[in-house]
Design a protein around this motif. Structure first.
Motif, PDB file in Angstrom:
ATOM      1  N   ALA A 135       0.837  -1.199   0.000  1.00 45.83           N
ATOM      2  CA  ALA A 135       0.000   0.000   0.000  1.00 45.83           C
ATOM      3  C   ALA A 135       0.874   1.252   0.000  1.00 45.83           C
ATOM      4  N   LEU A 136       0.320   2.341  -0.512  1.00 47.73           N
ATOM      5  CA  LEU A 136       1.047   3.598  -0.566  1.00 47.73           C
ATOM      6  C   LEU A 136       1.007   4.327   0.770  1.00 47.73           C
ATOM      7  N   ASP A 137       2.074   5.034   1.060  1.00 42.95           N
ATOM      8  CA  ASP A 137       2.075   5.986   2.164  1.00 42.95           C
ATOM      9  C   ASP A 137       1.065   7.080   1.810  1.00 42.95           C
ATOM     10  N   PRO A 138       0.142   7.444   2.710  1.00 45.92           N
ATOM     11  CA  PRO A 138      -0.828   8.502   2.404  1.00 45.92           C
ATOM     12  C   PRO A 138      -0.176   9.806   1.956  1.00 45.92           C
ATOM     13  N   ALA A 139       1.069  10.022   2.367  1.00 42.12           N
ATOM     14  CA  ALA A 139       1.768  11.244   1.961  1.00 42.12           C
ATOM     15  C   ALA A 139       1.978  11.290   0.455  1.00 42.12           C
ATOM     16  N   VAL A 140       2.106  10.113  -0.182  1.00 40.16           N
ATOM     17  CA  VAL A 140       2.276  10.076  -1.633  1.00 40.16           C
ATOM     18  C   VAL A 140       1.004  10.562  -2.319  1.00 40.16           C
ATOM     19  N   VAL A 141      -0.134  10.075  -1.869  1.00 41.50           N
ATOM     20  CA  VAL A 141      -1.406  10.505  -2.453  1.00 41.50           C
ATOM     21  C   VAL A 141      -1.600  12.002  -2.263  1.00 41.50           C
ATOM     22  N   ALA A 142      -1.331  12.488  -1.063  1.00 40.88           N
ATOM     23  CA  ALA A 142      -1.501  13.913  -0.784  1.00 40.88           C
ATOM     24  C   ALA A 142      -0.592  14.762  -1.666  1.00 40.88           C
ATOM     25  N   ALA A 143       0.659  14.343  -1.822  1.00 41.39           N
ATOM     26  CA  ALA A 143       1.613  15.108  -2.616  1.00 41.39           C
ATOM     27  C   ALA A 143       1.221  15.123  -4.091  1.00 41.39           C
ATOM     28  N   VAL A 144       0.768  13.972  -4.614  1.00 35.29           N
ATOM     29  CA  VAL A 144       0.354  13.908  -6.008  1.00 35.29           C
ATOM     30  C   VAL A 144      -0.884  14.768  -6.235  1.00 35.29           C
ATOM     31  N   LEU A 145      -1.804  14.764  -5.289  1.00 40.22           N
ATOM     32  CA  LEU A 145      -2.989  15.615  -5.408  1.00 40.22           C
ATOM     33  C   LEU A 145      -2.615  17.086  -5.507  1.00 40.22           C
ATOM     34  N   ASP A 146      -1.627  17.480  -4.733  1.00 40.85           N
ATOM     35  CA  ASP A 146      -1.197  18.878  -4.756  1.00 40.85           C
ATOM     36  C   ASP A 146      -0.501  19.245  -6.065  1.00 40.85           C
ATOM     37  N   ALA A 147       0.209  18.270  -6.662  1.00 38.14           N
ATOM     38  CA  ALA A 147       1.016  18.567  -7.844  1.00 38.14           C
ATOM     39  C   ALA A 147       0.299  18.317  -9.165  1.00 38.14           C
ATOM     40  N   ALA A 148      -0.659  17.392  -9.189  1.00 37.15           N
ATOM     41  CA  ALA A 148      -1.282  16.980 -10.454  1.00 37.15           C
ATOM     42  C   ALA A 148      -2.206  18.063 -11.008  1.00 37.15           C
ATOM     43  N   PRO A 149      -2.104  18.347 -12.299  1.00 34.63           N
ATOM     44  CA  PRO A 149      -3.003  19.334 -12.902  1.00 34.63           C
ATOM     45  C   PRO A 149      -4.371  18.774 -13.235  1.00 34.63           C
ATOM     46  N   GLY A 150      -4.506  17.426 -13.245  1.00 35.48           N
ATOM     47  CA  GLY A 150      -5.774  16.813 -13.620  1.00 35.48           C
ATOM     48  C   GLY A 150      -6.300  15.875 -12.562  1.00 35.48           C
ATOM     49  N   MET A 151      -6.866  14.767 -13.000  1.00 35.62           N
ATOM     50  CA  MET A 151      -7.495  13.819 -12.093  1.00 35.62           C
ATOM     51  C   MET A 151      -6.464  12.864 -11.492  1.00 35.62           C
ATOM     52  N   VAL A 152      -6.725  12.437 -10.247  1.00 39.60           N
ATOM     53  CA  VAL A 152      -5.888  11.454  -9.559  1.00 39.60           C
ATOM     54  C   VAL A 152      -6.795  10.279  -9.196  1.00 39.60           C
ATOM     55  N   VAL A 153      -6.481   9.102  -9.749  1.00 39.36           N
ATOM     56  CA  VAL A 153      -7.283   7.902  -9.531  1.00 39.36           C
ATOM     57  C   VAL A 153      -6.484   6.944  -8.652  1.00 39.36           C
ATOM     58  N   VAL A 154      -7.018   6.632  -7.475  1.00 35.29           N
ATOM     59  CA  VAL A 154      -6.372   5.680  -6.576  1.00 35.29           C
ATOM     60  C   VAL A 154      -7.119   4.360  -6.689  1.00 35.29           C
ATOM     61  N   ALA A 198      -7.543   6.100   0.762  1.00 35.24           N
ATOM     62  CA  ALA A 198      -7.678   7.427   0.174  1.00 35.24           C
ATOM     63  C   ALA A 198      -9.095   7.980   0.345  1.00 35.24           C
ATOM     64  N   LEU A 199     -10.046   7.116   0.733  1.00 36.05           N
ATOM     65  CA  LEU A 199     -11.396   7.608   1.020  1.00 36.05           C
ATOM     66  C   LEU A 199     -11.382   8.675   2.102  1.00 36.05           C
ATOM     67  N   ALA A 200     -10.402   8.590   2.996  1.00 36.32           N
ATOM     68  CA  ALA A 200     -10.330   9.524   4.118  1.00 36.32           C
ATOM     69  C   ALA A 200     -10.049  10.955   3.678  1.00 36.32           C
ATOM     70  N   VAL A 201      -9.461  11.115   2.486  1.00 35.00           N
ATOM     71  CA  VAL A 201      -9.110  12.471   2.043  1.00 35.00           C
ATOM     72  C   VAL A 201      -9.982  12.945   0.880  1.00 35.00           C
ATOM     73  N   LEU A 202     -11.065  12.235   0.598  1.00 38.86           N
ATOM     74  CA  LEU A 202     -11.967  12.673  -0.472  1.00 38.86           C
ATOM     75  C   LEU A 202     -12.555  14.066  -0.239  1.00 38.86           C
ATOM     76  N   PRO A 203     -13.029  14.388   0.963  1.00 42.76           N
ATOM     77  CA  PRO A 203     -13.612  15.722   1.159  1.00 42.76           C
ATOM     78  C   PRO A 203     -12.606  16.819   0.817  1.00 42.76           C
ATOM     79  N   GLY A 204     -13.050  17.766   0.016  1.00 38.97           N
ATOM     80  CA  GLY A 204     -12.181  18.882  -0.345  1.00 38.97           C
ATOM     81  C   GLY A 204     -11.255  18.606  -1.511  1.00 38.97           C
ATOM     82  N   HIS A 205     -11.346  17.417  -2.107  1.00 42.54           N
ATOM     83  CA  HIS A 205     -10.490  17.079  -3.251  1.00 42.54           C
ATOM     84  C   HIS A 205     -11.366  16.625  -4.425  1.00 42.54           C
ATOM     85  N   PRO A 206     -11.919  17.550  -5.174  1.00 43.07           N
ATOM     86  CA  PRO A 206     -12.853  17.200  -6.250  1.00 43.07           C
ATOM     87  C   PRO A 206     -12.203  16.476  -7.427  1.00 43.07           C
ATOM     88  N   ARG A 207     -10.865  16.440  -7.498  1.00 48.46           N
ATOM     89  CA  ARG A 207     -10.199  15.735  -8.599  1.00 48.46           C
ATOM     90  C   ARG A 207      -9.688  14.362  -8.175  1.00 48.46           C
TER      91      ARG A 207
END
Length: 357
Positions: free
Chosen positions: A171-190, A205-214
């Motif tokens: 499994a990924l470290d949640p920090a990876v998902v958070a960092a990619v969300l901040d950097a990605a210009p488009g959609m992020v699919v986990v 990653a369900l835990a960080v869905l609120p506030g992340h529409p992409r």
């Protein structure tokens, strides 16, 4: 010469092979990450009754929006999700195809960090999306800095993250998902196809869905639910994402029978998910035993284990097959993947592994 050579097929499809794994009649099949435990009889009865009700009305189209099923899936996922946050289709592959149809396509790109799920580049190909093969570390890991650097380099329209990753299992470290969300210009699919098997403390990653529409989290009922033959995958995302994929979904894409069977399975999820702990026990047993024998083994949060063969993986695969055990050659030189199944299947696999010594 291929039978396709005389057809006006797209140039980018010529010479390619369809996705698939060997389907061989052997005593122990541990190559496709299926749940080895059959559906319990009470659940079989419940599904049969649900299907019987639908059979009377097969002359009518099903609910094309699968509202009741989506509500059941939202209740299962919790995290404050509602029917508006969930979409369902024929397996998570179709879910991801619809996402690429909506957010990828000609002139757009998708990035994944290989080795990862081999269907992602094929889905990109089928939707006319340019595939960018990202890189993982020598240990198959992926750090936030590594991921962000590649996202910034390629600026993809869609980023695929697998957690747990297939075929490595970690499994990924949640920090990876958070960092990619901040950097990605488009959609992020986990892709969380194996989330139910994750070790304690693993954060979805369900835990960080609120506030992340992409952000989109995709799941499946094929693995933990033992519902592979039912073909039901789903996503959780902002309601705007659900609205977007409905623009590209085929009409009535989920049959009334599929919806009814999936709802019956969800209503009996405690019985179906009862095998998860047993499968995790066998997974951890495989990891521990192979390491004790001196093999390199990737950490696993899934229902499978990636292990180094110590030589030619194709020859090792054949040796195991000759011993009656079918595992998966995922194309990684020197590595094979084995599904964790029943105790008897683990016994057979570990016994067959002795032939590699």
């Amino acid at each position: 010469m291929s039978a396709l050579d005389d057809l006006p097929i797209r140039d980018d499809l010529r010479g390619r092979s369809p996705y698939g794994a060997p389907q061989l009649d052997v005593p122990v099949r541990l190559n496709t990450n299926e749940n080895s435990y059959p559906v319990p009889e009470p659940v079989v009865d419940a599904i049969a009754k649900a299907l019987a009700v639908e059979l009377r009305d097969l002359n009518r189209y099903p609910d094309r929006d699968a509202v009741a099923l989506r509500a059941d899936l939202a209740a299962y996922l919790e995290h404050g999700l509602t029917v508006d946050h969930v979409w369902a289709a024929n397996g998570s592959n179709e879910i991801q195809q619809q996402l690429l149809q909506a957010f990828g396509g000609p002139g757009r790109s998708a990035l994944g960090f290989t080795p990862a799920y081999s269907m992602h580049p094929l889905l990109a190909l089928g939707t006319g999306t340019r595939w960018v093969p990202g890189r993982r570390g020598a240990d198959f890991g992926l750090t936030a800095d590594e991921a962000v650097a590649q996202v910034r380099e390629h600026r993809p329209d869609v980023v695929f993250l697998c957690s747990p990753n297939n075929p490595t299992g970690t499994a990924l470290d949640p920090a990876v998902v958070a960092a990619v969300l901040d950097a990605a210009p488009g959609m992020v699919v986990v892709d969380e196809a194996y989330a139910e098997f994750a070790r304690p403390g693993t954060v979805s990653a369900l835990a960080v869905l609120p506030g992340h529409p992409r952000l989109v989290v995709t799941r499946t009922m094929s693995k933990a639910f033992g519902f592979a033959g039912g073909r039901l995958g789903y996503l959780a995302a902002d309601p705007a994402v659900v609205a977007a994929v409905q623009l590209v979904r085929l009409p009535y894409h989920l049959s009334a029978l599929t919806q009814a069977a999936a709802r019956a399975a969800l209503a009996h999820r405690d019985a179906l998910l009862g095998a998860v702990a047993a499968i995790m026990e066998q997974r951890d047993r495989i990891v521990a035993e192979l390491r004790a024998r001196g093999y390199r083994v990737a950490d696993s949060d899934a229902n499978f284990v990636l292990f180094e063969t110590g030589g030619d993986q194709a020859a090792a695969w054949r040796t195991l097959l000759d011993a009656g055990v079918l595992v998966r050659d995922v194309g990684l030189p020197g590595w094979l993947r084995v599904t964790a199944g029943t105790p008897a299947e683990t016994d057979a696999f570990l016994s067959a592994m002795e032939k590699l010594s």
